[in-house]
Scaffold this active site. Sequence first.
Site, PDB file in Angstrom:
ATOM      1  N   HIS A   1       0.952  -0.833   0.188  1.00 29.11           N
ATOM      2  CA  HIS A   1       0.027   0.040  -0.120  1.00 29.11           C
ATOM      3  C   HIS A   1       0.792   1.206  -0.026  1.00 29.11           C
ATOM      4  CE1 HIS A   1      -3.221  -2.014   1.750  1.00 29.11           C
ATOM      5  NE2 HIS A   1      -2.438  -2.803   2.330  1.00 29.11           N
TER       6      HIS A   1
ATOM      7  N   GLU B   1       2.203  -0.720   4.532  1.00 26.30           N
ATOM      8  CA  GLU B   1       2.328   0.667   4.109  1.00 26.30           C
ATOM      9  C   GLU B   1       3.415   1.188   3.769  1.00 26.30           C
ATOM     10  OE1 GLU B   1      -0.916   2.027   3.586  1.00 26.30           O
ATOM     11  OE2 GLU B   1      -1.914   0.961   4.094  1.00 26.30           O
TER      12      GLU B   1
ATOM     13  N   HIS C   1      -2.721  -3.186  -2.924  1.00 28.47           N
ATOM     14  CA  HIS C   1      -4.074  -3.293  -2.421  1.00 28.47           C
ATOM     15  C   HIS C   1      -5.080  -2.567  -4.071  1.00 28.47           C
ATOM     16  CE1 HIS C   1      -6.716  -1.259   0.553  1.00 28.47           C
ATOM     17  NE2 HIS C   1      -6.871  -2.145   0.095  1.00 28.47           N
TER      18      HIS C   1
ATOM     19  N   ASP D   1      -3.392   2.070  -5.348  1.00 28.92           N
ATOM     20  CA  ASP D   1      -1.876   2.667  -4.461  1.00 28.92           C
ATOM     21  C   ASP D   1      -1.676   0.836  -4.531  1.00 28.92           C
ATOM     22  OD1 ASP D   1      -4.567   1.578  -1.744  1.00 28.92           O
ATOM     23  OD2 ASP D   1      -2.551   1.380  -0.314  1.00 28.92           O
TER      24      ASP D   1
HETATM   25 ZN   LIG Z   1      -3.894   0.583   0.704  1.00 24.97          ZN
END
Ligand SMILES: [Zn+2]
Length: 183
Positions: free
Chosen positions: A34, A116, A155, A165
């Site tokens: 992400h 992330e 994602h 993303d």
């Molecule tokens: Zn995401």
Amino acid sequence: MDILQGWLTTSTRAPCEHYDARPSPNDISLLVIHNISLPPNQFGSDHVETFFAGKLDPTEHPFFESIYQVRVSSHLYIRRTGEVVQFVSFEDRAWHAGVSSFQGRTRCNDFSIGIELEGADNIHYTEEQYIALKQVTCQIMHAYPNISLGRIVGHADIAPGRKTDPGVAFDWTRFRQQVCLQQ
Ligand SMILES: [Zn+2]
């Protein structure tokens, strides 16, 4: 040992209560990449850590008013500097994927690990982030061998139409080559 009880031994740990138990604890078979930045497109603050801790202050930025009550998290967060922050043990279920589906199977949080990257869809990621991401991905694949190269996705791949993303800026070819070389 790089990973002990689901925790990277080399990462910075950050407090987070946004997780619960996996329905099948031994099924960890997908890695989801992400991006996030708070406020969007601004880097270097601690707002993401505060957000995942459920303590984002809605008065600090107009954007925060719309998200401060959202309860989400990821297992890892890789800053622009390459620092790796871990919020949730890989053995627990972080709340990063939302409504999602991989190869016909829904609820990807149940069986995935979420990473992330501090970033935005259209801004190049840093060298340090690619290096750190390669390292942690290799460690994760070693500890959880059901995560094969073909089971590392963005994602956007598991929530198409809803999420974009890690975006066009993420260099999948480079990332996959680096991970393969390491193995
Ligand atoms: Zn995401």
